[in-house]
Design an enzyme around this catalytic site. Structure first.
Site, PDB file in Angstrom:
ATOM      1  N   LYS A  29     -16.917 -18.845  32.589  1.00 61.64           N
ATOM      2  CA  LYS A  29     -16.795 -17.779  31.592  1.00 61.64           C
ATOM      3  C   LYS A  29     -16.356 -16.482  32.254  1.00 61.64           C
ATOM      4  CE  LYS A  29     -19.962 -15.006  30.134  1.00 61.64           C
ATOM      5  NZ  LYS A  29     -21.185 -14.361  29.556  1.00 61.64           N
TER       6      LYS A  29
ATOM      7  N   ASP B 179     -18.517 -17.374  25.340  1.00 64.75           N
ATOM      8  CA  ASP B 179     -19.812 -16.708  25.404  1.00 64.75           C
ATOM      9  C   ASP B 179     -20.642 -17.118  24.183  1.00 64.75           C
ATOM     10  OD1 ASP B 179     -18.773 -15.305  23.267  1.00 64.75           O
ATOM     11  OD2 ASP B 179     -19.040 -13.319  24.147  1.00 64.75           O
TER      12      ASP B 179
END
Length: 285
Positions: A143, A161
């Protein structure tokens, strides 16, 4: 006899709705992306940064807190430690004290010290522009790496996320929970050129409209395309009261927003009452 049949036949049963085909889902997903592009033409990363190192550090700090809180913390941090070499040499307790407002400050300080030392020792003090290199840094997963690649290097990436994962499941693009599987599923739906901006648009929508606990369905621009419509408030007037940030006439999360951002810059003081995402994120994990 015919009259008797007509009386007993009753209303024609509705045909059961056919399950959505994969092609139908892909077409609907791309329509959602286009609608979100119209809604948020100014979508952008909501962390303040001037270079790849600042974005990397800010993204690590953003775990389990809001971007607003990070943006209010990083000016002092980068004033004291402007380079990886400076941060690698930091006294841990002093670094911890600066980043304390972002939460989990001891673990985050350990990650920042480790990644700064790795940048200094293994990458000549520069943030690498490859996913394979970024994920070797302490505290950096896919991420964070995709945030840095997409916004500091222009390399397409999907940022999974809390908000992104919640929305793509609500949209019916995937039911996967594991972030890497979510990333792979969504990557298969959209061309690579869309990945970075798609991430911004979906996250923007999750923060402003499609909240974890009280989605503002009645104020949503994609109701006709969303299989989860009705999960939240459907009355337009009541839903409008649930909107956040610029859609509610309030500041965004950046202290230094882009020129085309229609809202106000955030305050430099501590996060105030309108910023309710910490509770949202705590519930969502």
């Amino acid at each position: 006899m015919a009259e008797s049949k007509a009386r007993t036949a009753g209303p024609r049963a509705a045909k059961p709705k056919k399950p959505e085909s994969h092609l139908g889902m892909v077409r609907r997903a791309r329509r959602i992306n286009r609608a979100l592009a119209e809604q948020y033409p100014y979508a952008h990363p909501e962390l303040d940064f001037d270079n790849p190192f600042q974005l990397l550090v800010a993204t690590v700090l953003s775990a389990q807190t809001t971007d607003l809180r990070v943006n209010q913390t990083t000016p002092a941090l980068f004033a004291k430690y402007p380079t990886p070499e400076d941060m690698a040499a930091a006294v841990p307790e002093e670094l911890e004290e600066i980043i304390r407002p972002t939460g989990f400050f001891r673990n985050k300080a350990k990650s920042l010290l480790g990644l700064s030392a790795a940048l200094r020792d293994d990458f000549g003090g520069e943030v690498p522009g490859r996913l394979a290199d970024l994920v070797t840094l302490p505290g950096v997963g896919r991420k964070t790496a995709n945030v840095v690649l997409g916004n500091a290097f222009g390399v397409p990436g999907i940022t999974v996320d809390t908000h992104f994962g919640r929305l793509v499941r609500r949209f019916g693009w995937t039911q996967e929970e594991d972030p890497e599987k979510v990333e792979a599923a969504v990557a298969a739906i959209f061309p690579k050129s869309e990945w970075t901006m798609l991430s911004h648009r979906v996250v923007f929508h999750g923060r402003r409209v499609c909240h974890s606990q009280k989605p503002a369905c009645g104020a949503c621009p994609i109701t006709a395309l969303c299989p989860s419509f009705g999960a939240g408030e459907t009355d337009p007037e009541k839903a409008a009261k649930l909107l956040k940030y610029e859609l509610a006439g309030k500041p965004g999360q950046r202290l230094r927003p882009p020129a085309d951002f229609p809202g106000e810059a955030a305050a430099r003081a501590e996060a105030d009452a309108h910023d309710g995402e910490v509770a949202d994120m705590a519930v969502a994990g």
